[in-house]
Scaffold this motif. Structure first.
Motif, PDB file in Angstrom:
ATOM      1  N   ARG A 213       0.829  -1.220   0.000  1.00 45.26           N
ATOM      2  CA  ARG A 213       0.000   0.000   0.000  1.00 45.26           C
ATOM      3  C   ARG A 213       0.860   1.266   0.000  1.00 45.26           C
ATOM      4  O   ARG A 213       0.459   2.288  -0.568  1.00 45.26           O
ATOM      5  N   THR A 214       2.029   1.167   0.642  1.00 38.45           N
ATOM      6  CA  THR A 214       2.918   2.337   0.672  1.00 38.45           C
ATOM      7  C   THR A 214       3.388   2.688  -0.739  1.00 38.45           C
ATOM      8  O   THR A 214       3.519   3.861  -1.093  1.00 38.45           O
ATOM      9  N   ARG A 216       1.635   2.362  -3.378  1.00 39.45           N
ATOM     10  CA  ARG A 216       0.525   3.016  -4.056  1.00 39.45           C
ATOM     11  C   ARG A 216       0.247   4.414  -3.482  1.00 39.45           C
ATOM     12  O   ARG A 216       0.035   5.356  -4.226  1.00 39.45           O
ATOM     13  N   ARG A 217       0.187   4.492  -2.159  1.00 41.42           N
ATOM     14  CA  ARG A 217      -0.136   5.776  -1.518  1.00 41.42           C
ATOM     15  C   ARG A 217       0.770   5.980  -0.314  1.00 41.42           C
ATOM     16  O   ARG A 217       0.392   5.636   0.817  1.00 41.42           O
ATOM     17  N   SER A 220       0.068   7.454   3.730  1.00 42.75           N
ATOM     18  CA  SER A 220      -1.375   7.585   3.952  1.00 42.75           C
ATOM     19  C   SER A 220      -1.782   6.742   5.159  1.00 42.75           C
ATOM     20  O   SER A 220      -1.059   5.815   5.549  1.00 42.75           O
ATOM     21  N   TYR A 222      -4.179   4.734   5.007  1.00 44.52           N
ATOM     22  CA  TYR A 222      -4.416   3.474   4.291  1.00 44.52           C
ATOM     23  C   TYR A 222      -3.213   2.533   4.337  1.00 44.52           C
ATOM     24  O   TYR A 222      -3.351   1.314   4.413  1.00 44.52           O
TER      25      TYR A 222
END
Lengths: 273, 273
Positions: A213-214, A216-217, A220, A222
Motif C-alpha cells: 500500500r505504501t 501506491r499511496r 497515507s 491506508y
C-alpha cells in the motif's frame, strides 16, 4: 558461470519454455540465461536460430541447452547441426504414448484450431473481460454469473488472481473489496449474502500489505501498519465466522493461489476438458 | 472414446499440464478429459490421488495417462501403484541434462523461492498493475514508463494482450484506443508522438470486430459492420503511414499475439533471465 538455454518452437514457445524452466530449476547452482525463439517455422528461420545458438556457444564459452517442440523434421535437422545440446521434448513422450494409447500421433505444424479450441479460447477471453468488468465490486448485479467471488481487503491479491483464473482456466471470477465499513459491521456484506457458496477469502501478512500500500499511496493512513493489522484481523475473523475458505497470499504467486483455490473448490474449470 | 489424463504435481501443476496438453494434442482423434491434481506433497495425498486415478480407470474403461512432475521418491512410488500409465516428465530430462551440464540436480520438494525469483515475481505483478492502470489511454503521462504501447480500434485485442504480457513476461504495456476523431485526422495522436519506437498496432477483420462489439452493445452504430470496416481501414492506413508494425488478431490467441510481438521487438523481456 552463466549457461545459455534456448526454447525453440514453431508456435509460441510456451510449452518449451515452461518445461525447460521447470527442469532447469533443478540445477540450483547454475545461472541460466533464457532465450525464447518462437515461430521457427521454416528452414531459413531455423538457420538463423542456429547462428544465434552458435554465437551464444562462443560468447558464453559453453554448450547451450536447447528445448524444442518442433514438429517438422526438416526444421529439426537444421537445428541439430548447431553446437547446442538438444532436449527433444515431444519425441521423448510421443513414442511412449503411442504405445499406451494404441494410436499414431498426427504430425502437422501449426495446425488450424478446431471449433472446440476456438470456443475454449473465446470463453477464456470472456472470462478475462468478466474479471475486468467485475473488479473491485464494480457490478454487484452480475455476481450470479460468477463461479468464484474473491473477497479480501484492498491489495490482498484479488485482481491479479481473478485475471489469472480467467486467462488460464476460463473461470468467471468477480471480486469484492472488504471496506472498513464492511469490516466494522462484522456481518457479511449485503451484496455477498446470496452467494456464500462461491466466496473465497484472501488474506496477507500486515507487514507485506503495508509495504504494497505504501508503494501506491505513501504516508497515507491506508498504508499504515496499524491500519493494515486491524483490517486483516477483522477480515480473518469474518472468514472464520462465516466459514469461508481463505488463504494467505504473502508468499504465494498467482499461479499458486489459483491452483490452491481450484483444488479446494471443485468447479467445472478444475476438471476441465 | 474419452480418455482421462491426470496432471500431478507437488506444486501448481502448471508444468505437467502445459506439457501434457501439448503432447496429447498430437493425438487428434482422441478426446481427453483433463484432471489437474496440484499440491500432492504427502504420501496421504498421493494415496487419494491413486484412488481418483483408479476410479477414473473404471469409469472410463481405459487406462488413464498420468503426467507428473513429482520430485519426492516416496510420493512417486505411491503414484506408481495406480492403474494409470505414467509419463515421467522430470526424470526423462534430468538424466540427460546431468550429463550435458556436468552437475547433479538438487532434489527438494517445494523449494523456497530465492530473492531473484521473488523480485521477478513482483515485477510481473507490477506489470499487471501497470497494464490495468494504463488501459484504454487512461494515463497518458505514464507512457514514458511503458515498454510497449499497443494501439488499435476499440475491441481489437489490446487489453487482454497487455495483461498477458504483464502477467507472463513482466513487460510494462500501456494501450491507447484509436478513436474516430484520431482516425479521421490521419495523424498520429498527440499523446503518441513522442513514443513512436514503442508503438505496436493491432488490427482485426471487420466481421469479427462487428461480432465482438455486438456482444457488448447490440444494435449500436459502434457495432455496425460498415462502421467497423471504416475504422479498420483507417487504422491500418495510419499504421502504414507511420511505419508502425502491426498484426491481425482475428485468428490469434493472446499467447500467439504476445509471442509474435516479443519476437519482433527485441526488448529486455524477450531475452529474459
Amino acid at each position: 558461470m552463466i549457461h545459455p538455454a534456448f526454447f525453440i518452437s514453431d508456435s509460441t514457445g510456451i510449452t518449451a519454455e515452461t518445461l525447460g524452466r521447470s527442469v532447469l530449476s533443478h540445477f540450483e547452482t547454475i545461472d541460466f540465461d533464457y532465450i525464447v525463439l518462437p515461430y521457427v517455422d521454416s528452414v531459413e528461420k531455423a538457420q538463423r536460430a542456429v547462428e544465434r545458438i552458435n554465437l551464444a556457444a562462443k560468447d558464453y564459452g559453453t554448450r547451450p541447452i536447447i528445448f524444442d517442440t518442433l514438429v517438422n523434421q526438416d526444421i529439426r535437422r537444421v537445428i541439430a547441426t548447431s553446437d547446442g545440446f538438444i532436449v527433444d521434448v515431444l519425441d521423448t513422450f510421443l513414442n511412449q504414448l503411442e504405445i499406451a494409447l494404441g494410436k499414431k500421433p498426427s504430425c502437422t505444424v501449426g495446425r488450424a484450431k478446431g471449433p472446440e479450441q476456438e470456443a475454449r479460447y473465446r470463453h477464456r477471453i470472456d472470462a478475462v473481460n468478466f474479471a475486468l468488468d467485475n473488479d473491485d465490486g464494480a457490478k454487484l448485479d452480475r455476481y450470479d454469473q460468477a463461479e468464484i467471488i474473491l473477497i479480501g481487503v484492498s491489495r490482498s491479491g484479488k485482481t491479479p488472481t481473478s485475471l489469472y483464473l480467467g486467462m488460464q482456466a476460463g473461470i468467471f471470477v468477480a471480486n469484492y473489496p472488504l471496506t472498513e465499513e464492511d469490516l466494522e459491521d462484522n456481518r457479511l456484506p449485503k451484496a455477498l449474502q446470496n452467494h456464500r457458496a462461491r466466496l473465497y477469502g484472501l488474506t496477507i501478512e500486515p507487514e507485506r500489505l503495508a509495504a504494497i500500500r505504501t508503494e501506491r499511496r505513501p504516508n497515507s493512513r491506508y498504508a499504515e501498519l496499524r491500519q493494515c493489522e486491524d483490517e486483516i484481523r477483522q477480515a480473518e475473523a469474518l472468514f472464520k465466522r462465516f466459514g469461508i475458505s481463505y488463504l494467505d497470499t504473502t508468499h504465494a504467486s498467482v499461479e499458486e493461489i489459483s491452483a490452491r483455490i481450484l483444488s479446494e473448490i471443485h468447479i467445472r474449470g478444475h476438471h476441465r476438458s
